[in-house]
Design an enzyme around this catalytic site. Structure first.
Site, mmCIF file in Angstrom:
data_model
loop_
_atom_site.group_PDB
_atom_site.id
_atom_site.type_symbol
_atom_site.label_atom_id
_atom_site.label_comp_id
_atom_site.label_asym_id
_atom_site.label_seq_id
_atom_site.Cartn_x
_atom_site.Cartn_y
_atom_site.Cartn_z
ATOM 1 N N HIS A 30 0.838 -1.207 0.000
ATOM 2 C CA HIS A 30 0.000 0.000 0.000
ATOM 3 C C HIS A 30 0.872 1.256 0.000
ATOM 4 O O HIS A 30 0.596 2.211 -0.726
ATOM 5 C CB HIS A 30 -0.890 0.043 1.257
ATOM 6 C CG HIS A 30 -1.939 -1.023 1.330
ATOM 7 N ND1 HIS A 30 -2.125 -1.806 2.446
ATOM 8 C CD2 HIS A 30 -2.867 -1.435 0.435
ATOM 9 C CE1 HIS A 30 -3.132 -2.647 2.239
ATOM 10 N NE2 HIS A 30 -3.592 -2.451 1.022
ATOM 11 N N LYS A 53 -19.010 -5.511 7.960
ATOM 12 C CA LYS A 53 -17.776 -6.298 7.831
ATOM 13 C C LYS A 53 -16.825 -6.105 9.007
ATOM 14 O O LYS A 53 -15.786 -6.755 9.057
ATOM 15 C CB LYS A 53 -17.060 -5.916 6.533
ATOM 16 C CG LYS A 53 -17.603 -6.642 5.311
ATOM 17 C CD LYS A 53 -16.625 -6.464 4.176
ATOM 18 C CE LYS A 53 -16.911 -7.387 3.015
ATOM 19 N NZ LYS A 53 -15.987 -7.109 1.917
ATOM 20 N N ARG A 59 -1.901 -5.827 -8.773
ATOM 21 C CA ARG A 59 -0.765 -6.726 -8.561
ATOM 22 C C ARG A 59 -0.678 -7.743 -9.684
ATOM 23 O O ARG A 59 0.240 -7.738 -10.470
ATOM 24 C CB ARG A 59 -0.897 -7.436 -7.206
ATOM 25 C CG ARG A 59 -0.628 -6.532 -6.020
ATOM 26 C CD ARG A 59 -1.108 -7.145 -4.750
ATOM 27 N NE ARG A 59 -2.524 -7.471 -4.857
ATOM 28 C CZ ARG A 59 -3.288 -7.874 -3.858
ATOM 29 N NH1 ARG A 59 -2.769 -8.056 -2.679
ATOM 30 N NH2 ARG A 59 -4.573 -8.114 -4.039
ATOM 31 N N SER A 89 -3.005 -7.828 2.524
ATOM 32 C CA SER A 89 -3.278 -7.784 3.965
ATOM 33 C C SER A 89 -3.712 -9.167 4.445
ATOM 34 O O SER A 89 -3.300 -9.619 5.519
ATOM 35 C CB SER A 89 -4.379 -6.765 4.273
ATOM 36 O OG SER A 89 -3.965 -5.485 3.906
#
Ligand code: PNS
Length: 163
Positions: free
Chosen positions: A18, A42, A93, A131
């Site tokens: 990040h 969430k 990515r 993450s």
């Protein structure tokens, strides 16, 4: 005119990948606003509270000019318009990111045509990090020192030592 971009995400927690995208974003925009999505539905699935995530981001970004850390709820494009941002930054990515990112970008464009999504390719060394995978490795005692800022490494150790 000063250009601002929103870099939205869960940041649960922030990773070196990040930070790499934020640094790249700052080469294109005068200001990058790192915005954590508050999603009450969430939150129970998140490892860190929003406050902890903000703190870790603020510490990790200390000394880097033209970055703001904030949070939002509701639609991302509405938040971006409120902040006078003209772009949404997303890191790309691998090909596996593409479908979800494409869908998100097209929906955001449908919702607000004045805001452009800008995809930045993450540095090669961060191509495999996320993450989620970092949390999984840390949960079972894996060493993630080289993949996260120091403050995150410390917080992961504290979190998982309690389990
Ligand atoms: O890092 P993440 O969890 O993949 O980030 C996803 C995020 C926060 C960018 C996305 O879920 C989001 O923007 N949510 C806010 C609601 C919204 O505007 N959704 C897109 C159009 S329906």
């Amino acid at each position: 005119m000063n250009s601002a971009a929103i870099y939205p995400g869960s940041f649960d927690p922030v990773t070196n990948g990040h930070l790499d995208i934020i640094e790249r974003g700052l080469k294109l925009f005068d200001k990058v606003i790192v915005a954590i999505l508050i999603n009450p539905a969430k939150q129970s699935q998140a490892l860190f509270s929003v406050e902890e995530r903000i703190d870790m981001l603020a510490i990790s970004l200390k000394g880097i000019p033209n970055v703001e850390v904030d949070y939002f709820d509701g639609l991302l494009v509405d938040y971006a318009a409120k902040k006078n941002a003209t772009a949404i930054l997303r890191g790309m990515r691998a090909v596996s990111d593409f479908e979800y990112e494409f869908q998100l970008a097209l929906m955001n464009r449908r919702l607000n045509r004045d805001i452009q999504t800008v995809f930045l390719m993450t540095g090669f060394r961060w191509i495999f990090t996320s993450s989620s995978i970092i949390k999984e490795a840390a949960r079972f005692g894996g060493d993630v020192t080289s993949m996260v800022p120091d403050v995150v490494n410390q917080k992961l150790k504290e979190k998982f030592s309690k389990f």
